[in-house]
Design an enzyme around this catalytic site. Structure first.
Site, mmCIF file in Angstrom:
data_model
loop_
_atom_site.group_PDB
_atom_site.id
_atom_site.type_symbol
_atom_site.label_atom_id
_atom_site.label_comp_id
_atom_site.label_asym_id
_atom_site.label_seq_id
_atom_site.Cartn_x
_atom_site.Cartn_y
_atom_site.Cartn_z
ATOM 1 C CG HIS A 272 -12.208 -7.007 -10.851
ATOM 2 N ND1 HIS A 272 -11.687 -6.592 -12.060
ATOM 3 C CD2 HIS A 272 -11.707 -6.170 -9.923
ATOM 4 C CE1 HIS A 272 -10.899 -5.545 -11.860
ATOM 5 N NE2 HIS A 272 -10.896 -5.264 -10.570
ATOM 6 C CD GLU B 201 -2.420 -7.107 -4.104
ATOM 7 O OE1 GLU B 201 -1.978 -6.156 -4.759
ATOM 8 O OE2 GLU B 201 -1.767 -8.130 -3.871
ATOM 9 C CB VAL C 42 -6.303 0.217 17.094
ATOM 10 C CG1 VAL C 42 -5.709 -0.869 17.976
ATOM 11 C CG2 VAL C 42 -7.830 0.168 17.125
ATOM 12 N NE ARG D 47 -3.075 -1.235 -7.731
ATOM 13 C CZ ARG D 47 -2.536 -0.242 -8.428
ATOM 14 N NH1 ARG D 47 -1.542 0.464 -7.932
ATOM 15 N NH2 ARG D 47 -3.004 0.048 -9.634
HETATM 16 C C1 LIG Z 1 -5.678 1.864 -7.276
HETATM 17 C C2 LIG Z 1 -6.614 0.794 -6.801
HETATM 18 C C3 LIG Z 1 -7.532 0.208 -7.662
HETATM 19 C C4 LIG Z 1 -8.372 -0.801 -7.226
HETATM 20 N N1 LIG Z 1 -9.369 -1.241 -8.037
HETATM 21 C C5 LIG Z 1 -10.235 -2.179 -7.583
HETATM 22 C C6 LIG Z 1 -11.328 -2.583 -8.375
HETATM 23 O O1 LIG Z 1 -11.591 -2.022 -9.436
HETATM 24 N N2 LIG Z 1 -12.114 -3.582 -7.929
HETATM 25 C C7 LIG Z 1 -11.867 -4.223 -6.755
HETATM 26 O O2 LIG Z 1 -12.581 -5.161 -6.453
HETATM 27 N N3 LIG Z 1 -10.883 -3.809 -5.936
HETATM 28 C C8 LIG Z 1 -10.073 -2.789 -6.313
HETATM 29 N N4 LIG Z 1 -9.085 -2.338 -5.513
HETATM 30 C C9 LIG Z 1 -8.914 -2.959 -4.206
HETATM 31 C C10 LIG Z 1 -9.874 -2.408 -3.167
HETATM 32 O O3 LIG Z 1 -9.909 -1.011 -3.207
HETATM 33 C C11 LIG Z 1 -9.390 -2.878 -1.799
HETATM 34 O O4 LIG Z 1 -9.226 -4.273 -1.828
HETATM 35 C C12 LIG Z 1 -10.364 -2.553 -0.686
HETATM 36 O O5 LIG Z 1 -10.767 -1.217 -0.748
HETATM 37 C C13 LIG Z 1 -9.665 -2.851 0.639
HETATM 38 O O6 LIG Z 1 -10.513 -2.506 1.681
HETATM 39 P P1 LIG Z 1 -9.955 -2.554 3.156
HETATM 40 O O7 LIG Z 1 -11.120 -2.346 4.030
HETATM 41 O O8 LIG Z 1 -9.139 -3.769 3.368
HETATM 42 O O9 LIG Z 1 -8.903 -1.348 3.245
HETATM 43 P P2 LIG Z 1 -9.115 0.230 3.357
HETATM 44 O O10 LIG Z 1 -10.223 0.719 2.533
HETATM 45 O O11 LIG Z 1 -7.780 0.835 3.139
HETATM 46 O O12 LIG Z 1 -9.559 0.445 4.874
HETATM 47 C C14 LIG Z 1 -8.694 0.270 5.952
HETATM 48 C C15 LIG Z 1 -9.094 1.247 7.041
HETATM 49 O O13 LIG Z 1 -8.363 0.959 8.222
HETATM 50 C C16 LIG Z 1 -8.082 2.185 8.866
HETATM 51 N N5 LIG Z 1 -6.953 1.958 9.780
HETATM 52 C C17 LIG Z 1 -5.663 1.683 9.462
HETATM 53 N N6 LIG Z 1 -4.941 1.518 10.585
HETATM 54 C C18 LIG Z 1 -5.800 1.695 11.631
HETATM 55 C C19 LIG Z 1 -5.644 1.653 13.044
HETATM 56 N N7 LIG Z 1 -4.466 1.401 13.631
HETATM 57 N N8 LIG Z 1 -6.718 1.906 13.818
HETATM 58 C C20 LIG Z 1 -7.933 2.172 13.266
HETATM 59 N N9 LIG Z 1 -8.134 2.216 11.917
HETATM 60 C C21 LIG Z 1 -7.078 1.974 11.122
HETATM 61 C C22 LIG Z 1 -7.764 3.132 7.734
HETATM 62 O O14 LIG Z 1 -7.927 4.477 8.128
HETATM 63 C C23 LIG Z 1 -8.766 2.698 6.682
HETATM 64 O O15 LIG Z 1 -9.957 3.467 6.738
HETATM 65 C C24 LIG Z 1 -8.250 -1.294 -5.904
HETATM 66 C C25 LIG Z 1 -7.361 -0.685 -5.023
HETATM 67 C C26 LIG Z 1 -6.587 0.383 -5.453
HETATM 68 C C27 LIG Z 1 -5.751 1.116 -4.464
#
Ligand SMILES: Cc1cc2nc3c(=O)[nH]c(=O)nc-3n(C[C@H](O)[C@H](O)[C@H](O)COP(=O)(O)OP(=O)(O)OC[C@H]3O[C@@H](n4cnc5c(N)ncnc54)[C@H](O)[C@@H]3O)c2cc1C
Length: 498
Positions: free
Chosen positions: A59, A347, A183, A321
């Site tokens: 973005h 998100e 975890v 999200r």
């Molecule tokens: C529909 C949609 C559209 C989007 N579009 C965009 C976009 O165009 N551009 C943008 O910048 N962002 C976008 N986003 C946001 C972006 O995808 C997220 O902000 C980002 O992927 C978040 O990453 P994360 O590592 O926090 O979460 P995640 O990718 O969800 O990773 C979290 C990980 O933690 C693991 N986990 C959970 N609980 C445990 C536990 N107890 N023990 C061990 N592991 C665990 C899960 O298995 C997972 O692999 C979008 C999101 C969605 C859903």
């Protein structure tokens, strides 16, 4: 067992929970230092949560409210993608983006976005009248578009290839990764934190909660969670390779009371993609799709670009999200457990912000005592197993697919023309793979028109041969192709395109 921690080397400086974009970016950031780092991921691969299924937009930073964490880290992250993609060899393209105006009232919305973007520090924002817009973006729908807000700094990225690249590089620089390690509990242990998974216990001076939709559950392992996460699903349709040709930018709709509107975008591999909608759901693992929601996505997308055909659709999917009750990215220390840092509620635009959030998390960790000494052996670069290239004529691919196993020119996936050699390479990039989907995310085998019908058994054989993983342990695609075909048929009927 606990007394043996030191001897068994299960004590780390930092344990990261979750290997999505945030966990992977932080792992790579920390691999530049001398710290001992462990990543614990519940799933079978990195990038299986929100990071796997999203719009893949880097973005520009004009939409997030000025002064928010989202605004700050989105802009900073955006500016890191170009150099990161060169270092780590993942697909990224600065395409720019447009937010369309459909009605006169939308100009005010666009002007507000422009002002907000300027305040956030975004450069090059401009309002385009219809003629200027159409000469820049020729594939727009011929009717009903008045103009747009143009942002040259937006881009597109392959989100899972980005996260995989970060983690492969982190692992090659000394980070340990344990997949299938959910975890289950966190407890204080001397001056450290004890982290329990079903298989093993670990200890660390610092633990980072990057668990996406699971972040509130992880926070609650230390005491009452200071935030809540509501999973919000968004559904998409992906069209065959080549369908994105001629669309040279990301096309957004004006945000309104019902949300951001659906977008139409090319992917980095020249597919066209439309979506997402937004539905609050109970179960964060619910990545189902349904024809009614997708029909609405198609109808809304056609206001922006209407020259796509449903018979070119190859995949229906959804992403979830991790929306928090704070409405902004959460970067804060736990009040209940010293050393526990939450990176939660990430998100959109969390993918864009991820490298900058990782830098900020590192700064917070260093401020609390983590060493910032550089890893003298750090290697900045990593190579991808496949690169974009135009597809050869189908006849040539079919001939190469008939070559015997082991032939360096043998093609395993006919649709995406993926060579056996690339798959073998991907299987030895530092992350242990045990699913055909994991191979697909790295090499595109199974990403094409037949969605793995042809190559799935061949990929499975290679997985068994190369990893010595017993055949019975290889995970096959979770999504049933028959069901997806039935949904596509229902979608065509709903839209009278059957
Ligand atoms: C529909 C949609 C559209 C989007 N579009 C965009 C976009 O165009 N551009 C943008 O910048 N962002 C976008 N986003 C946001 C972006 O995808 C997220 O902000 C980002 O992927 C978040 O990453 P994360 O590592 O926090 O979460 P995640 O990718 O969800 O990773 C979290 C990980 O933690 C693991 N986990 C959970 N609980 C445990 C536990 N107890 N023990 C061990 N592991 C665990 C899960 O298995 C997972 O692999 C979008 C999101 C969605 C859903």
């Amino acid at each position: 067992m606990r007394d043996g921690f030191q001897a068994k080397k299960m004590v780390y400086d930092v344990i990261i929970i979750g290997a999505g974009a945030i966990g992977c970016a932080l792992a790579r950031q920390l691999s530049q230092t001398v710290n001992r780092v462990l990543v614990l991921e519940a799933g079978e691969d990195v990038s299986i949560g929100a990071t796997r299924a999203n719009s893949g937009i880097v973005h520009g930073g004009f939409a997030s409210k000025n002064g928010s964490n989202k605004a700050r880290f989105c802009l900073a992250g955006n500016r890191m993608f170009s150099s990161l993609s060169k270092e780590l060899d993942f697909p990224y393209r600065q395409t720019g983006s447009v937010v369309l105006a459909f009605r006169d009232e939308d100009w005010e919305v666009l002007e507000n976005l422009r002002q907000n973007g300027l305040a956030n520090g975004v450069e090059g924002l401009s309002l385009l009248k219809e003629d200027a817009l159409r000469s820049r973006v020729p594939r727009l729908a011929p009717e009903g578009i008045l103009g747009a807000l143009y942002c040259p700094e937006s881009g597109i990225v392959s989100p899972y290839e980005y996260a995989i690249a970060l983690m492969e590089n982190a692992v090659s620089n000394g980070v340990e990764l344990k997949l299938f390690h959910p975890v289950q509990s966190l407890q204080p242990y001397q001056d450290q934190i004890l982290v329990q998974t079903p298989q093993q216990e670990f200890a660390a001076h610092f633990v980072v909660n990057a668990a996406g939709c699971g972040a509130a559950e992880v926070a609650a392992m230390a005491g009452p969670s200071p935030f809540s996460i509501t999973p919000r699903k968004g559904q998409y349709i992906l069209f065959r390779r080549g369908s994105g040709d001629g669309l040279n930018t990301v096309v957004f709709q004006p945000p309104g009371p019902m949300g951001k509107g659906v977008l139409v975008t090319p992917t980095t591999w020249s597919n066209l993609m439309i979506g997402p909608d937004a539905q609050e759901i109970e179960d964060a693992n619910d990545v189902s799709t349904d024809p009614q929601s997708l029909a609405s996505v198609v109808q809304r997308a056609k206001r922006s670009v209407c020259d796509f055909q449903l018979h070119d659709a190859i995949r229906l999917f959804s992403g979830v999200r991790p929306a928090s009750n704070r409405g902004d990215f959460i970067l804060e220390w736990s009040e209940h457990l010293p050393g526990l840092l939450h990176l939660a509620g990430i998100e959109s635009p969390g993918l864009t912000a991820s490298p900058a959030l990782a830098q900020e998390a590192f700064r917070m960790l260093v401020q609390s005592g983590l060493s910032e000494n550089a890893n003298p052996d750090f290697t900045r670069h990593r190579r991808a197993p496949v690169h974009y290239q135009a597809l050869a004529p189908a006849k040539e691919a079919a001939a190469a697919a008939r070559l015997p196993e082991g032939n360096p020119e043998r093609i395993v996936c006919r649709c995406e023309q993926v060579e056996e050699q690339a798959i073998k390479e991907a299987l030895h990039h530092g992350i242990p793979l045990s699913s055909t989907d994991a191979v697909k995310r790295r090499t595109r085998a199974g990403m094409g028109i037949c969605q793995g019908n042809f190559c799935l058994p061949r990929v499975k054989d290679l997985l068994v041969q190369e990893t010595q993983c017993p055949e019975s342990d290889i995970l096959l695609p979770s999504r049933d192709k028959g069901e997806m075909k039935a949904q596509l048929d229902a979608l065509r009927r709903l839209l009278h395109e059957d």
